[in-house]
Scaffold this active site. Structure first.
Site, PDB file in Angstrom:
ATOM      1  N   HIS A   1      25.663  51.176  79.959  1.00 53.07           N
ATOM      2  CA  HIS A   1      26.621  50.057  79.871  1.00 53.07           C
ATOM      3  C   HIS A   1      26.708  49.400  81.250  1.00 53.07           C
ATOM      4  CE1 HIS A   1      30.840  48.646  78.333  1.00 53.07           C
ATOM      5  NE2 HIS A   1      30.308  47.762  79.167  1.00 53.07           N
TER       6      HIS A   1
ATOM      7  N   HIS B  22      26.386  45.376  82.946  1.00 55.37           N
ATOM      8  CA  HIS B  22      26.142  43.928  82.843  1.00 55.37           C
ATOM      9  C   HIS B  22      25.429  43.504  84.110  1.00 55.37           C
ATOM     10  CE1 HIS B  22      29.043  43.601  79.462  1.00 55.37           C
ATOM     11  NE2 HIS B  22      29.571  44.651  80.072  1.00 55.37           N
TER      12      HIS B  22
ATOM     13  N   HIS C 256      31.186  45.762  72.405  1.00 53.56           N
ATOM     14  CA  HIS C 256      32.389  46.169  73.134  1.00 53.56           C
ATOM     15  C   HIS C 256      33.517  46.198  72.112  1.00 53.56           C
ATOM     16  CE1 HIS C 256      30.061  45.260  76.666  1.00 53.56           C
ATOM     17  NE2 HIS C 256      31.079  45.375  77.496  1.00 53.56           N
TER      18      HIS C 256
ATOM     19  N   GLU D  21      38.393  48.183  74.124  1.00 53.60           N
ATOM     20  CA  GLU D  21      38.653  48.165  75.574  1.00 53.60           C
ATOM     21  C   GLU D  21      40.094  47.687  75.752  1.00 53.60           C
ATOM     22  OE1 GLU D  21      36.341  45.291  77.828  1.00 53.60           O
ATOM     23  OE2 GLU D  21      36.751  46.287  79.732  1.00 53.60           O
TER      24      GLU D  21
ATOM     25  N   ASP E  28      29.544  49.557  84.156  1.00 55.41           N
ATOM     26  CA  ASP E  28      29.999  48.267  83.620  1.00 55.41           C
ATOM     27  C   ASP E  28      29.645  47.100  84.550  1.00 55.41           C
ATOM     28  OD1 ASP E  28      31.102  46.721  81.629  1.00 55.41           O
ATOM     29  OD2 ASP E  28      33.180  47.251  82.029  1.00 55.41           O
ATOM     30  N   ASP E  29      30.450  46.880  85.575  1.00 57.67           N
ATOM     31  CA  ASP E  29      30.233  45.780  86.526  1.00 57.67           C
ATOM     32  C   ASP E  29      30.445  46.319  87.944  1.00 57.67           C
ATOM     33  OD1 ASP E  29      30.132  43.313  84.589  1.00 57.67           O
ATOM     34  OD2 ASP E  29      31.874  44.495  83.965  1.00 57.67           O
TER      35      ASP E  29
HETATM   36  N1  HPA Z   1      34.316  43.733  78.818  1.00 59.22           N
HETATM   37  C1  HPA Z   1      34.006  42.616  78.187  1.00 59.22           C
HETATM   38  N2  HPA Z   1      33.139  41.746  78.665  1.00 59.22           N
HETATM   39  C2  HPA Z   1      32.522  42.019  79.810  1.00 59.22           C
HETATM   40  C3  HPA Z   1      32.805  43.169  80.499  1.00 59.22           C
HETATM   41  C4  HPA Z   1      33.738  44.082  79.976  1.00 59.22           C
HETATM   42  O1  HPA Z   1      34.064  45.155  80.527  1.00 59.22           O
HETATM   43  N3  HPA Z   1      32.038  43.139  81.610  1.00 59.22           N
HETATM   44  C5  HPA Z   1      31.303  42.013  81.566  1.00 59.22           C
HETATM   45  N4  HPA Z   1      31.611  41.321  80.480  1.00 59.22           N
HETATM   46 ZN    ZN Z   2      31.075  45.912  79.567  1.00 61.50          ZN
END
Ligand code: HPA
Ligand code: ZN
Length: 338
Positions: free
Chosen positions: A16, A18, A196, A199, A277-278
């Site tokens: 996971h 991006h 997703h 969250e 994630d990021d």
């Molecule tokens: N959630 C939803 N969209 C996203 C995320 C995330 O954690 N990171 C990058 N786009």
């Molecule tokens: Zn994500």
């Protein structure tokens, strides 16, 4: 071996990530400058001060602004290569990367420019760093179904480079059901699906991702724990959850790492994995995520091996590749007295 060294040396897979979220401020300013684009932040320090988020949307606003300086194929190559070099230092041996075509096509950058730059870096990642990878094309759920269909159409020209489709961006108010038809079409074309869900959105979105989008993994999935029946179903299916601890903390999905549900997920028998994630925005790559949860939740080395094994097992690779990856983890385990 202390736990930090153990985390560092353990072979890992990331499921996971991006790629636009791996855009480090230094590289962002460099690419902005070579493209003659002025960022709305005067310097790296000011940009980093914007990395204080109260929710997903506040993060997304900054994330899309940053991605706006990516114009050429070389930009996408450089972005991806920087990420690969970084994870190589952390003993991540396999990665499954999201890219958001609409973030770029909406600004007039061609789909092919985006995917070709990323893909060339992934090929080099395999050749020069030995990192295997999979690309997942993610639809922006705040945009409409027609835009997602158009993106899918563009993706069909690159079927050889894309393994799965996903769903990201602003979750609440944009349920998986909005994209049922696009995901039906994607599966008919042979793509695997992920989304997703849970969250910030409710457990019902996780049900929708499973039942309507027929996903092979749930990205995040934290809110599943609100619903006992859903938890049972996820355990029965051994549905992988790509959990992102530092992301959850930064976006206030959890208030404190000490109350992060990861350990509970493992205890329940859910197939949880750890991901970044990021990483450029949330304070760390794979090792920092593992370190944060290990410290806060007092995870054992056995837990860490379980998490890593879950990720290799949940990867979108053929059986032979999967066995090779798992074997690297086994070799590590044998060499390390747990
Ligand atoms: N959630 C939803 N969209 C996203 C995320 C995330 O954690 N990171 C990058 N786009
Ligand atoms: Zn994500």
């Amino acid at each position: 071996m202390n736990i930090k060294e153990f985390i560092h040396k353990m072979p890992k897979a990331e499921l996971h990530l991006h790629i636009e979220g791996s855009f480090e401020p230094e590289l962002m300013f460099k690419i902005a400058s070579r493209n003659g684009i002025k960022l709305p932040y005067k310097d790296i320090e000011t940009l980093k001060q914007a990395y204080n988020f109260n929710n997903l949307q506040e993060f997304l606003d900054v994330y899309y602004a940053g991605a706006g300086v990516l114009i050429t194929e070389q930009d996408f190559y450089d972005l991806t290569w920087a990420y690969l070099e970084k994870i190589h230092q952390q003993n991540v041996i396999h990665t499954e990367i999201f890219f958001d075509p609409q973030t770029h096509t909406e600004r007039g950058v061609a789909f092919d420019t985006v995917i070709d730059g990323i893909h060339k870096a992934l090929v080099d990642g395999q050749d020069k760093l030995g990192i295997s990878s999979v690309l997942i094309m993610s639809f922006l759920r705040h945009l409409d179904e027609a835009s997602a269909f158009k993106t899918l159409q563009s993706g069909l020209r690159h079927k050889d480079k894309i393994k799965a489709v996903g769903l990201d961006s602003s979750e609440v108010g944009n349920p998986p059901s909005k994209f049922k038809k696009v995901f039906d079409a994607a599966r008919q074309e042979g793509f695997l699906t992920v989304a997703h869900a849970g969250e910030e959105g409710p457990a019902s979105y996780v049900y929708e991702a499973l039942d309507l989008l027929k996903v092979s993994r749930i990205d995040h999935g934290n809110r599943s724990l609100d619903d006992d029946k859903l938890v049972e179903k996820l355990i029965d299916l051994q549905m992988p959850l790509t959990v992102c601890p530092l992301s959850n903390l930064k976006l206030k999905v959890v208030n404190d790492m000490k109350v992060h549900p990861l350990k509970k997920m493992l205890q329940l028998g859910l197939k949880a994995t750890v991901n970044s994630d990021d990483p450029a925005y949330f304070g760390g790559y794979m090792n920092e995520n593992f370190e944060a949860v290990t410290q806060a939740l007092d995870l054992s080395k056995k837990d860490l091996i379980r998490l890593s094994k879950n990720a290799f097992e949940a990867g979108f690779v053929d059986e032979a590749t999967k066995q090779k990856l798992l074997q690297q983890l086994e070799v590590f385990q044998e060499q390390t007295v747990i």
